[in-house]
Design an enzyme around this catalytic site. Structure first.
Site, PDB file in Angstrom:
ATOM      1  N   ARG A 225       0.908  -1.064   0.344  1.00  0.00           N
ATOM      2  CA  ARG A 225      -0.020   0.234  -0.219  1.00  0.00           C
ATOM      3  C   ARG A 225       1.136   1.112   0.273  1.00  0.00           C
ATOM      4  O   ARG A 225       2.024   1.366   0.406  1.00  0.00           O
ATOM      5  CB  ARG A 225      -0.569   0.508   1.228  1.00  0.00           C
ATOM      6  N   HIS A 273      -0.634   0.480  -9.764  1.00  0.00           N
ATOM      7  CA  HIS A 273      -1.412  -0.536  -9.478  1.00  0.00           C
ATOM      8  C   HIS A 273      -1.924  -1.481 -10.209  1.00  0.00           C
ATOM      9  O   HIS A 273      -3.296  -1.700 -10.111  1.00  0.00           O
ATOM     10  CB  HIS A 273      -2.642  -0.010  -8.205  1.00  0.00           C
TER      11      HIS A 273
END
Length: 310
Positions: A225, A273
Site C-alpha cells: 500500500r 496499481h
C-alpha cells in the site's frame, strides 16, 4: 451464520450466474455503489464489493466481503467490533501475480536489459555477464499469503530471503523472520527490499527516513500500500544512494498527481496499481467459498482481524 439477502455493489450478474449455482437459496441485488439506498441496507444480510458506499450502514449487516485483498477502505468505517460484523477479503492468485511482477523487475536488472537495449541502439557488441538470482539477498516486509508466495518464488531460484513482520513469527520459505522493530539487522544485507504490507495504523509511513537509512544501496519494490511509504523520505533516500531504484506499483495518492516529482525520476518506475488486479471470476469464487464456510460456522481463512487491519 444464516445469510439470505446479499447486496452486491455493482452489476456483476453475469459472473455470479456463471459461478453461483445456489441462487435459488439466496436473494441477490446488484446495484452500483452510488445508487445503494438505506432501504437496500435494511434488506441486506451481507454486502459484497470493492468499496463501501459513502453512507455505509454497517450496523444493519452481518457480513461484509471485499473483492480486494486489502480492506483499508472498509476499515475506515467505525463499529466493526461493536456491531459484531464479520469482514472477509478476497484471497486468490494475488500472490502469484505479485510474485511474477516482482520477478520481472529483478530479472530486468540482473539480466542488464536496459544496458543491452542501449548497446543495440549504438550498434555495439559489448558483453556484460548476467547476475544470478541465487546471488541476491531479498528482504520481504509482510509474511502473510502474498509475502510467503513471493518468498517461495525467489527461494526456488536460490535467493537468500528474509522476512519482516509485526510478530516475527517464523514462516516457510524465509531463511528467518524478524520483527519490524529489528528490521535494521537484515536491511543492511539486502539487494532488494519488497513490501507487501497492508495499510494499518502500525504501517502508516513505516518506510520513513529512519528505516531508509538502514538500506545499503538496495532496490525497493512496493506492491503493498502506498501510504506505508513516506514519499519525501523515499526521494531523500534515492538522492543519497540508500536506494538505487524504486519500483512503485502503489503510491500514497492514486492516481499519482501529475506534479509529483516521482514521475520525472530515472531511478523510479511507476506502474498504476496493476501487480495484482482482481480477477472477478476468482473474486466471486472466493466469495462463494467463504459463504459456504460461514454458514457451516467454519472460521474462514480470509477473515480479517479488524484490530490488526488484515
Amino acid at each position: 451464520m444464516k445469510i439470505t439477502n446479499i447486496l452486491v455493489a455493482g452489476h456483476y450478474e453475469d459472473v455470479f450466474r456463471k459461478h453461483f449455482s445456489s441462487t435459488n437459496l439466496y436473494k441477490l441485488r446488484f446495484i452500483p455503489v452510488d445508487e445503494i439506498t438505506d432501504e437496500d441496507f435494511d434488506w441486506a444480510d451481507a454486502y459484497v464489493g470493492f468499496m463501501p458506499t459513502p453512507q455505509f450502514q454497517l450496523s444493519k449487516l452481518k457480513w461484509v466481503h471485499s473483492f480486494n485483498a486489502g480492506v483499508n477502505n472498509f476499515l475506515e468505517i467505525d463499529g466493526w467490533i461493536e456491531n459484531g460484523v464479520l469482514l472477509t477479503r478476497t484471497i486468490c492468485s494475488f500472490g502469484q501475480r505479485i510474485s511474477e511482477y516482482c520477478l520481472s523487475y529483478v530479472l530486468k536488472e540482473l539480466q542488464h536489459q536496459k544496458f543491452f537495449e542501449e548497446k543495440q541502439r549504438e550498434k555495439k557488441w559489448v558483453r556484460k555477464p548476467p547476475i544470478m538470482i541465487k546471488e541476491q539477498t531479498i528482504v520481504i516486509f509482510g509474511t502473510g499469503e502474498i509475502g510467503q508466495e513471493v518468498a517461495r518464488t525467489f527461494t526456488q531460484f536460490g535467493a537468500t530471503v528474509y522476512g519482516v513482520s509485526r510478530s516475527g513469527e517464523q514462516k516457510e520459505y524465509f531463511q528467518s523472520v524478524t520483527t519490524t522493530f529489528d528490521a535494521s539487522k537484515v536491511l543492511s544485507k539486502a539487494d532488494w527490499v519488497i513490501s507487501t504490507l497492508p495499510f494499518t495504523k502500525e504501517t502508516d509511513n513505516l518506510f520513513n527516513k529512519e528505516l531508509f537509512n538502514h538500506f545499503n544501496h538496495a532496490a525497493f519494490i512496493n506492491v503493498g500500500r502506498g501510504k506505508t511509504v513516506d514519499e519525501i523520505a523515499l526521494i531523500d533516500a534515492l538522492n543519497k544512494g540508500k536506494i538505487r531504484h524504486a519500483v512503485l506499483d502503489v503510491v500514497a495518492v492514486e492516481p499519482l498527481p501529475s506534479d509529483s516529482p516521482l514521475w520525472e525520476r530515472k531511478d523510479v518506475t511507476i506502474t498504476p496499481h496493476i501487480s495484482a488486479i482482481t480477477d472477478l471470476d476468482e473474486a466471486v469464487t472466493c466469495f462463494i467459498e467463504t459463504l459456504h464456510q460461514i454458514e457451516q460456522d467454519i472460521v474462514p481463512p480470509n477473515k480479517v482481524d479488524v484490530k490488526k487491519g488484515y
